[in-house]
Motif scaffolding. Structure first.
Motif, mmCIF file in Angstrom:
data_model
loop_
_atom_site.group_PDB
_atom_site.id
_atom_site.type_symbol
_atom_site.label_atom_id
_atom_site.label_comp_id
_atom_site.label_asym_id
_atom_site.label_seq_id
_atom_site.Cartn_x
_atom_site.Cartn_y
_atom_site.Cartn_z
ATOM 1 N N UNK A 1 17.292 27.250 21.387
ATOM 2 C CA UNK A 1 17.971 27.706 22.606
ATOM 3 C C UNK A 1 17.546 29.119 22.963
ATOM 4 N N UNK A 2 17.261 29.314 24.259
ATOM 5 C CA UNK A 2 17.016 30.639 24.811
ATOM 6 C C UNK A 2 18.157 30.934 25.776
ATOM 7 N N UNK A 3 18.979 31.908 25.424
ATOM 8 C CA UNK A 3 20.150 32.222 26.231
ATOM 9 C C UNK A 3 19.740 32.839 27.567
ATOM 10 N N UNK A 4 20.644 32.777 28.534
ATOM 11 C CA UNK A 4 20.393 33.408 29.832
ATOM 12 C C UNK A 4 20.193 34.905 29.640
ATOM 13 N N UNK A 5 19.345 35.495 30.446
ATOM 14 C CA UNK A 5 19.022 36.906 30.297
ATOM 15 C C UNK A 5 18.674 37.509 31.651
#
Length: 310
Positions: free
Chosen positions: A30-34
């Motif tokens: 998972x790549x979190x919102x940024x």
């Protein structure tokens, strides 16, 4: 500067980052919102991309995706079950050598080129704001050769540490962003700004305003520069861009000024002059009304340059 270059330069801050990522077998991350824009390029194999909201996207060798608004998402192996996305391991844990790192070789091997650009959404140009949550650029033989060349060069620089790489990699990342946005525009986007840049009147007016924002523009002068009547300019520009020419100019002058405050040590008077204000006082008043803070405080907060008064 052309409109597209200006739109990207205004929103970009800091240096981009990137790395190569390898995995095999069953995996998900998972790549979190940024606050920024991200991209992935599949160098080998295939995988799936799942936005936090939206349908799964299958990626194959040579595909590139741009996530211009930093939307959170999951990457997983090509045979992975989207229903299991909740168990995805944070991307940072897969790249820092900690536990739960997937196999790097074996069946289903995939290699990705991943990266991020930092952006300041307070200065987002409407062209950039219009980009969808994900721009998928499938690999096509002969399609967007400059994009493919940039990917190959960047991948090579990240594979081996070569002299000058610390300068080459950020420059290639900037080039990659340009080529991905250009490819999106060329793919026949149905968005407003594809129509704007394809309209001879609106596009010519924008080129003139961006080429010299400090000029003493009026509707009459801009119409003469474009070669149309003032009513024609007002009607076409407003209908396509969404605001009248002089309103757009005011917005762009202040957005450009914010970029100058962030990236230069130019005195306040020089910044005011470069964006078309006769006095620092008039500029400061307009800037504070638009950004809710004075130019000096904005520079002290956002810039890498020395603070200025005002």
């Amino acid at each position: 500067m052309d409109v597209v270059s200006d739109a990207m330069a205004a929103v970009r801050v800091g240096r981009p980052s990137s790395n190569r990522f390898r995995a095999a077998g069953s995996w998900s991350t998972r790549l979190s919102a940024y606050e920024g824009a991200g991209f992935h390029v599949v160098l080998e194999g295939g995988c799936r991309l799942l936005l936090d909201e939206g349908e799964p996207l299958t990626l194959r060798t040579g595909d590139a995706v741009l996530l211009p608004h930093g939307t959170g998402h999951v990457l997983m192996d090509a045979d992975g079950d989207p229903a299991a996305a909740g168990a995805a391991v944070p991307f940072e844990r897969l790249t820092d050598g900690s536990a739960h790192r997937p196999a790097r070789t074996g069946p289903g091997q995939v290699e990705l080129l991943c990266g991020k650009y930092r952006t300041d959404r307070s200065r987002t140009h409407p062209l950039m704001a219009e980009l969808p949550a994900v721009v998928h650029l499938p690999n096509r033989v002969g399609g967007h050769p400059e994009l493919r060349a940039a990917i190959d060069l960047l991948g090579g620089e990240l594979l081996e540490q070569r002299p000058g790489g610390q300068l080459a990699v950020p420059s290639l990342l900037d080039l990659l962003l340009v080529y991905m946005v250009r490819a999106w525009l060329a793919e026949g986007s149905t968005g407003v700004w594809s129509a704007v840049l394809g309209d001879p009147v609106a596009a010519a007016a924008l080129r003139a305003l961006h080429a010299d924002p400090a000029a003493g523009w009026t509707n009459d002068r801009l119409a003469a520069a474009v070669g149309v009547s003032r009513p024609t300019l007002a009607r076409r520009f407003t209908a396509l861009v969404g605001r009248p020419p002089m309103a757009y100019l005011t917005w762009w002058r202040l957005t450009f000024a914010a970029t100058l405050l962030r990236d230069t040590t130019d005195p306040l008077a020089a910044v005011a002059h470069r964006v078309g204000y006769r006095t620092p006082y008039a500029f400061s008043h307009a800037f504070a009304r638009h950004f809710g803070t004075t130019p000096g405080r904005y520079r002290a907060r956002e810039g890498t340059a020395a603070p200025a008064t005002g």
